[in-house]
Scaffold this motif. Structure first.
Motif, PDB file in Angstrom:
ATOM      1  N   GLU A   1       0.856  -1.197   0.000  1.00 52.57           N
ATOM      2  CA  GLU A   1       0.000   0.000   0.000  1.00 52.57           C
ATOM      3  C   GLU A   1       0.885   1.237   0.000  1.00 52.57           C
ATOM      4  O   GLU A   1       1.745   1.400   0.867  1.00 52.57           O
ATOM      5  CB  GLU A   1      -0.945  -0.015   1.213  1.00 52.57           C
ATOM      6  CG  GLU A   1      -1.668   1.306   1.519  1.00 52.57           C
ATOM      7  CD  GLU A   1      -2.558   1.818   0.403  1.00 52.57           C
ATOM      8  OE1 GLU A   1      -2.016   2.271  -0.627  1.00 52.57           O
ATOM      9  OE2 GLU A   1      -3.793   1.760   0.537  1.00 52.57           O
TER      10      GLU A   1
ATOM     11  N   ASN B   1      -9.892   4.142  -3.288  1.00 52.17           N
ATOM     12  CA  ASN B   1     -11.219   4.677  -3.593  1.00 52.17           C
ATOM     13  C   ASN B   1     -12.299   3.825  -2.935  1.00 52.17           C
ATOM     14  O   ASN B   1     -13.376   4.316  -2.597  1.00 52.17           O
ATOM     15  CB  ASN B   1     -11.452   4.672  -5.103  1.00 52.17           C
ATOM     16  CG  ASN B   1     -10.920   5.929  -5.753  1.00 52.17           C
ATOM     17  OD1 ASN B   1     -10.510   6.850  -5.065  1.00 52.17           O
ATOM     18  ND2 ASN B   1     -10.924   5.955  -7.069  1.00 52.17           N
ATOM     19  N   SER B   2     -12.003   2.538  -2.801  1.00 50.00           N
ATOM     20  CA  SER B   2     -12.997   1.621  -2.232  1.00 50.00           C
ATOM     21  C   SER B   2     -13.449   2.090  -0.854  1.00 50.00           C
ATOM     22  O   SER B   2     -14.612   1.950  -0.468  1.00 50.00           O
ATOM     23  CB  SER B   2     -12.407   0.209  -2.142  1.00 50.00           C
ATOM     24  OG  SER B   2     -11.894  -0.176  -3.392  1.00 50.00           O
TER      25      SER B   2
ATOM     26  N   ASN C   1      -3.945   7.147  -6.378  1.00 48.92           N
ATOM     27  CA  ASN C   1      -4.137   6.491  -7.679  1.00 48.92           C
ATOM     28  C   ASN C   1      -3.607   7.389  -8.799  1.00 48.92           C
ATOM     29  O   ASN C   1      -4.352   8.070  -9.488  1.00 48.92           O
ATOM     30  CB  ASN C   1      -5.610   6.137  -7.912  1.00 48.92           C
ATOM     31  CG  ASN C   1      -6.056   5.001  -7.019  1.00 48.92           C
ATOM     32  OD1 ASN C   1      -5.255   4.436  -6.267  1.00 48.92           O
ATOM     33  ND2 ASN C   1      -7.322   4.644  -7.080  1.00 48.92           N
TER      34      ASN C   1
ATOM     35  N   ASP D   1       0.451   4.678 -11.406  1.00 50.40           N
ATOM     36  CA  ASP D   1       1.750   3.976 -11.294  1.00 50.40           C
ATOM     37  C   ASP D   1       1.700   2.580 -11.909  1.00 50.40           C
ATOM     38  O   ASP D   1       2.613   2.160 -12.622  1.00 50.40           O
ATOM     39  CB  ASP D   1       2.178   3.803  -9.830  1.00 50.40           C
ATOM     40  CG  ASP D   1       2.201   5.099  -9.055  1.00 50.40           C
ATOM     41  OD1 ASP D   1       1.983   6.158  -9.664  1.00 50.40           O
ATOM     42  OD2 ASP D   1       2.420   5.046  -7.828  1.00 50.40           O
TER      43      ASP D   1
ATOM     44  N   LEU E   1     -17.213  -1.532  -7.695  1.00 55.15           N
ATOM     45  CA  LEU E   1     -16.836  -2.464  -6.629  1.00 55.15           C
ATOM     46  C   LEU E   1     -16.955  -3.905  -7.107  1.00 55.15           C
ATOM     47  O   LEU E   1     -16.120  -4.752  -6.791  1.00 55.15           O
ATOM     48  CB  LEU E   1     -17.727  -2.254  -5.395  1.00 55.15           C
ATOM     49  CG  LEU E   1     -17.432  -0.998  -4.571  1.00 55.15           C
ATOM     50  CD1 LEU E   1     -18.417  -0.869  -3.412  1.00 55.15           C
ATOM     51  CD2 LEU E   1     -15.996  -1.002  -4.037  1.00 55.15           C
TER      52      LEU E   1
ATOM     53  N   ALA F   1     -22.313   0.625  -2.477  1.00 59.03           N
ATOM     54  CA  ALA F   1     -23.322   0.041  -3.371  1.00 59.03           C
ATOM     55  C   ALA F   1     -22.628  -0.938  -4.313  1.00 59.03           C
ATOM     56  O   ALA F   1     -21.635  -0.586  -4.944  1.00 59.03           O
ATOM     57  CB  ALA F   1     -23.998   1.148  -4.171  1.00 59.03           C
TER      58      ALA F   1
HETATM   59  C1  LIG Z   1     -16.524   9.017  -3.566  1.00 61.80           C
HETATM   60  C2  LIG Z   1     -16.657   7.726  -4.346  1.00 61.80           C
HETATM   61  C3  LIG Z   1     -17.805   6.969  -4.216  1.00 61.80           C
HETATM   62  C4  LIG Z   1     -17.928   5.771  -4.944  1.00 61.80           C
HETATM   63  N1  LIG Z   1     -19.046   4.990  -4.727  1.00 61.80           N
HETATM   64  C5  LIG Z   1     -19.099   3.787  -5.328  1.00 61.80           C
HETATM   65  C6  LIG Z   1     -20.143   2.867  -4.983  1.00 61.80           C
HETATM   66  O1  LIG Z   1     -20.975   3.118  -4.090  1.00 61.80           O
HETATM   67  N2  LIG Z   1     -20.160   1.661  -5.648  1.00 61.80           N
HETATM   68  C7  LIG Z   1     -19.212   1.318  -6.580  1.00 61.80           C
HETATM   69  O2  LIG Z   1     -19.276   0.232  -7.142  1.00 61.80           O
HETATM   70  N3  LIG Z   1     -18.202   2.158  -6.885  1.00 61.80           N
HETATM   71  C8  LIG Z   1     -18.114   3.359  -6.274  1.00 61.80           C
HETATM   72  N4  LIG Z   1     -17.057   4.171  -6.552  1.00 61.80           N
HETATM   73  C9  LIG Z   1     -16.038   3.697  -7.524  1.00 61.80           C
HETATM   74  C10 LIG Z   1     -15.129   2.693  -6.788  1.00 61.80           C
HETATM   75  O3  LIG Z   1     -14.509   3.356  -5.716  1.00 61.80           O
HETATM   76  C11 LIG Z   1     -14.033   2.107  -7.647  1.00 61.80           C
HETATM   77  O4  LIG Z   1     -14.560   1.624  -8.841  1.00 61.80           O
HETATM   78  C12 LIG Z   1     -13.365   0.924  -6.922  1.00 61.80           C
HETATM   79  O5  LIG Z   1     -13.333   1.126  -5.545  1.00 61.80           O
HETATM   80  C13 LIG Z   1     -11.961   0.758  -7.404  1.00 61.80           C
HETATM   81  O6  LIG Z   1     -11.343  -0.263  -6.651  1.00 61.80           O
HETATM   82  P1  LIG Z   1      -9.845  -0.619  -6.875  1.00 61.80           P
HETATM   83  O7  LIG Z   1      -9.530  -1.658  -5.867  1.00 61.80           O
HETATM   84  O8  LIG Z   1      -9.560  -0.855  -8.292  1.00 61.80           O
HETATM   85  O9  LIG Z   1      -9.040   0.737  -6.519  1.00 61.80           O
HETATM   86  P2  LIG Z   1      -8.808   1.439  -5.129  1.00 61.80           P
HETATM   87  O10 LIG Z   1      -9.830   1.050  -4.120  1.00 61.80           O
HETATM   88  O11 LIG Z   1      -8.675   2.888  -5.410  1.00 61.80           O
HETATM   89  O12 LIG Z   1      -7.413   0.866  -4.630  1.00 61.80           O
HETATM   90  C14 LIG Z   1      -6.202   1.227  -5.239  1.00 61.80           C
HETATM   91  C15 LIG Z   1      -5.099   1.081  -4.202  1.00 61.80           C
HETATM   92  O13 LIG Z   1      -3.811   1.157  -4.821  1.00 61.80           O
HETATM   93  C16 LIG Z   1      -2.951   1.928  -3.984  1.00 61.80           C
HETATM   94  N5  LIG Z   1      -1.818   2.358  -4.823  1.00 61.80           N
HETATM   95  C17 LIG Z   1      -1.799   3.230  -5.856  1.00 61.80           C
HETATM   96  N6  LIG Z   1      -0.563   3.269  -6.408  1.00 61.80           N
HETATM   97  C18 LIG Z   1       0.218   2.388  -5.722  1.00 61.80           C
HETATM   98  C19 LIG Z   1       1.575   1.969  -5.814  1.00 61.80           C
HETATM   99  N7  LIG Z   1       2.415   2.474  -6.735  1.00 61.80           N
HETATM  100  N8  LIG Z   1       2.038   1.055  -4.936  1.00 61.80           N
HETATM  101  C20 LIG Z   1       1.230   0.545  -3.967  1.00 61.80           C
HETATM  102  N9  LIG Z   1      -0.072   0.900  -3.834  1.00 61.80           N
HETATM  103  C21 LIG Z   1      -0.573   1.801  -4.709  1.00 61.80           C
HETATM  104  C22 LIG Z   1      -3.862   3.000  -3.430  1.00 61.80           C
HETATM  105  O14 LIG Z   1      -3.318   3.618  -2.295  1.00 61.80           O
HETATM  106  C23 LIG Z   1      -5.102   2.150  -3.115  1.00 61.80           C
HETATM  107  O15 LIG Z   1      -4.969   1.508  -1.884  1.00 61.80           O
HETATM  108  C24 LIG Z   1     -16.907   5.361  -5.834  1.00 61.80           C
HETATM  109  C25 LIG Z   1     -15.740   6.121  -5.932  1.00 61.80           C
HETATM  110  C26 LIG Z   1     -15.606   7.288  -5.190  1.00 61.80           C
HETATM  111  C27 LIG Z   1     -14.324   8.067  -5.304  1.00 61.80           C
END
Ligand SMILES: Cc1cc2nc3c(=O)[nH]c(=O)nc-3n(C[C@H](O)[C@H](O)[C@H](O)COP(=O)(O)OP(=O)(O)OC[C@H]3O[C@@H](n4cnc5c(N)ncnc54)[C@H](O)[C@@H]3O)c2cc1C
Length: 499
Positions: free
Chosen positions: A35, A45-46, A241, A244, A474, A52
């Motif tokens: 992380e 972002n999660s 995000n 990278d 999600l 939802a």
């Molecule tokens: C305010 C908001 C509300 C939302 N509501 C919803 C909802 O209700 N339902 C829904 O389905 N979607 C929702 N979304 C969209 C949803 O958040 C994303 O589609 C989803 O969470 C993305 O998940 P992920 O695991 O791909 O990324 P993330 O959850 O963003 O995880 C990415 C991770 O990578 C880490 N990271 C980045 N670069 C590096 C690196 N170089 N080395 C190590 N770690 C790194 C970050 O710190 C983070 O921990 C919402 C988004 C936002 C911003």
């Protein structure tokens, strides 16, 4: 440099990453999660989501499998229309204008229910999305829109459960540990270089799963790929995000995929933090009642048909329109007839607004062209047609003779006090990403899997274009995270760690 060795390294610690880590661990792999943020800013972002999560189901009994605490009495009062795989797929195809890659879209849809059950098995708690997706009808609670499920305590609850499960399973998590480069031998990815506290650390692994988001928090890349004005957008979620993972994968020969000029965005409070504040998660800055408003820019001009459709179908594109306005700001105007109808977020202490007894007084409070602003409101008031006003259905009560028109929910703005809510554009995530197959393997420019490299979550391109059906972010993270974890762990026997 110190060296470490794991079977699978997962880059990122959001929903997709932890689903990948847990599924790889289930398959017997020794797993490390990296992380980039400190522990109090983990979860990506999660963490910021409303929780939802969109799933295909056939009846309420399916939903009850992940909510065993729902009593028979409660269930008897619920009307839950079927939302099957076909419905889910159609929604994806409709909002992406048919561009979503069918292989990935089908995988997402067809695996959604089993993945939800799998998450439940790992301790994630789900509840009914009563507030936003149901209404009262003839004494029953009727759900609509294919989105009846959310995680308990939103994204905060989801990430809490996933981290606690990862810990139980003995998955190591390093914080303030950014992956900066992929290692490879003869084209096979065999590890990652990590930067932690100014040190470089090498971690060898037979599989690297990238689940570290897209590039929405990178001003330079937003401006380069999506458009210059995007430099000014507020980042609704994590600041980490910054693209990278995509950059590292491209350097390792991966293929770009999806809509690099596109992103999901919304109208958000003008004074929302410039990047998501981890002490205030839960999507509290959106301002989604604009179909009941008129929106004016600083020059006093309207620029969209606020009432063109329900907000589900317009909010993503209207965020983009607000960004194009002078100063990247617009004002949602309401009078006291409509103010009680606004969504809960308008009542939060974080909401920024101006209030005055008369329209002239209100406009004098705003940094706008007062003359044009009042003129536009007056012209709008004169253009409003008679008709019944029904905020819960497309009532056809519109305007005549103004451009743009307001097609539904046009009510004269005439009863004080009056309110102005300033909004700007907040980016949720960018759509451009990597090309992966339906096992989560990253593809090279020839379309072949790069051995040892997997990806999941936001950084997969080609599923969402223009928009996404709410709750699919999600679910996509969970489905492809789980798959990538399984595939990476299955590669253990074939991808011997070379170094
Ligand atoms: C305010 C908001 C509300 C939302 N509501 C919803 C909802 O209700 N339902 C829904 O389905 N979607 C929702 N979304 C969209 C949803 O958040 C994303 O589609 C989803 O969470 C993305 O998940 P992920 O695991 O791909 O990324 P993330 O959850 O963003 O995880 C990415 C991770 O990578 C880490 N990271 C980045 N670069 C590096 C690196 N170089 N080395 C190590 N770690 C790194 C970050 O710190 C983070 O921990 C919402 C988004 C936002 C911003």
């Amino acid at each position: 440099m110190s060296d470490f060795k794991y079977d699978v390294v997962v880059v990122g610690a959001g929903n997709a990453a932890l689903c990948a880590a847990i599924s790889a661990r289930e398959e017997g792999a020794r797993v490390l999660v990296l992380e980039k943020g400190p522990e109090h800013k983990r979860g990506g972002n999660s963490f910021f989501t409303d929780g939802a999560i969109r799933v295909a189901y056939h009846h309420l009994e399916d939903i009850r499998k992940v909510m065993p605490e729902l009593t028979d009495e409660e269930a008897a009062n619920i009307v839950m229309p079927e939302y099957g795989e076909e419905d889910y797929l159609q929604d994806i195809m409709r909002v992406t204008e048919g561009k979503s890659g069918p292989e990935l879209a089908n995988q997402l849809v067809n695996r959604s229910f089993e993945t939800l059950v799998w998450m439940k098995g790992h301790g994630v708690k789900f509840e009914l999305n009563y507030d936003n997706q149901s209404f009262e009808k003839e004494g029953k609670r009727e759900f609509w829109g294919g989105l009846p499920v959310k995680t308990e305590n939103k994204g905060v609850g989801l990430m809490k459960q996933l981290f606690s499960r990862a810990e139980e399973l003995g998955i190591d998590v390093w914080y303030e540990a950014a992956a900066v480069e992929l290692l490879s031998v003869d084209g096979d990815v065999n590890g990652v270089v990590v930067e932690q506290n100014g040190r470089k650390i090498i971690v060898y692994a037979s599989g690297v799963v990238l689940a570290c988001g897209s590039f929405e928090a990178n001003k330079q890349q937003r401006s380069q790929y999506i458009g210059e004005e995007w430099e000014a957008a507020i980042v609704r979620g994590t600041e980490y995000n910054t693209g990278d993972g995509i950059k590292m994968a491209l350097a390792a020969g991966a293929q770009k995929h999806g809509e690099w000029s596109g992103c999901h965005s919304i109208g958000t409070d003008y004074n929302a933090p410039k990047v998501g504040d981890f002490t205030k998660p839960g999507d509290i800055f959106k301002k989604h009642s604009y179909p009941l408003s008129i929106m004016l820019n600083k020059e006093g001009k309207r620029f969209v048909d606020e009432g063109a459709d329900f907000r589900n179908y317009t909010y993503a594109k209207y965020g983009r329109e607000i960004l194009k306005q002078p100063g990247h700001v617009a004002y949602q105007i309401y009078d006291s007839q409509v103010r009680p109808l606004l969504r809960k977020e308008y009542d939060l202490e974080e909401a920024t607004y101006y209030k005055a007894e008369t329209l002239e007084e209100l406009v004098a409070l705003l940094p706008v062209d007062e003359f044009e602003f009042l003129k536009t409101i007056n012209e709008y008031n004169e253009a409003v047609q008679e008709g019944d006003y029904h905020p819960t259905e497309k009532d056809g009560k519109g305007t005549v003779g103004i451009t743009p028109p307001k097609t539904n929910w046009a009510l004269k703005i005439e009863e004080g006090p009056f309110y102005a809510f300033p909004v700007t554009c907040g980016i949720t995530f960018s759509f451009g990403g990597l090309h992966v197959n339906n096992r989560g393997e990253v593809l090279n420019k020839e379309g072949n899997p790069i051995p040892g490299l997997y990806a999941a979550g936001e950084m997969i391109g080609g599923i969402f274009y223009h928009n996404y059906p709410g709750g699919s972010g999600l679910m996509s993270g969970a489905v492809f995270g789980k798959l990538a974890g399984v595939t990476a762990a299955a590669g253990l026997n074939t991808n011997t760690v070379k170094h």
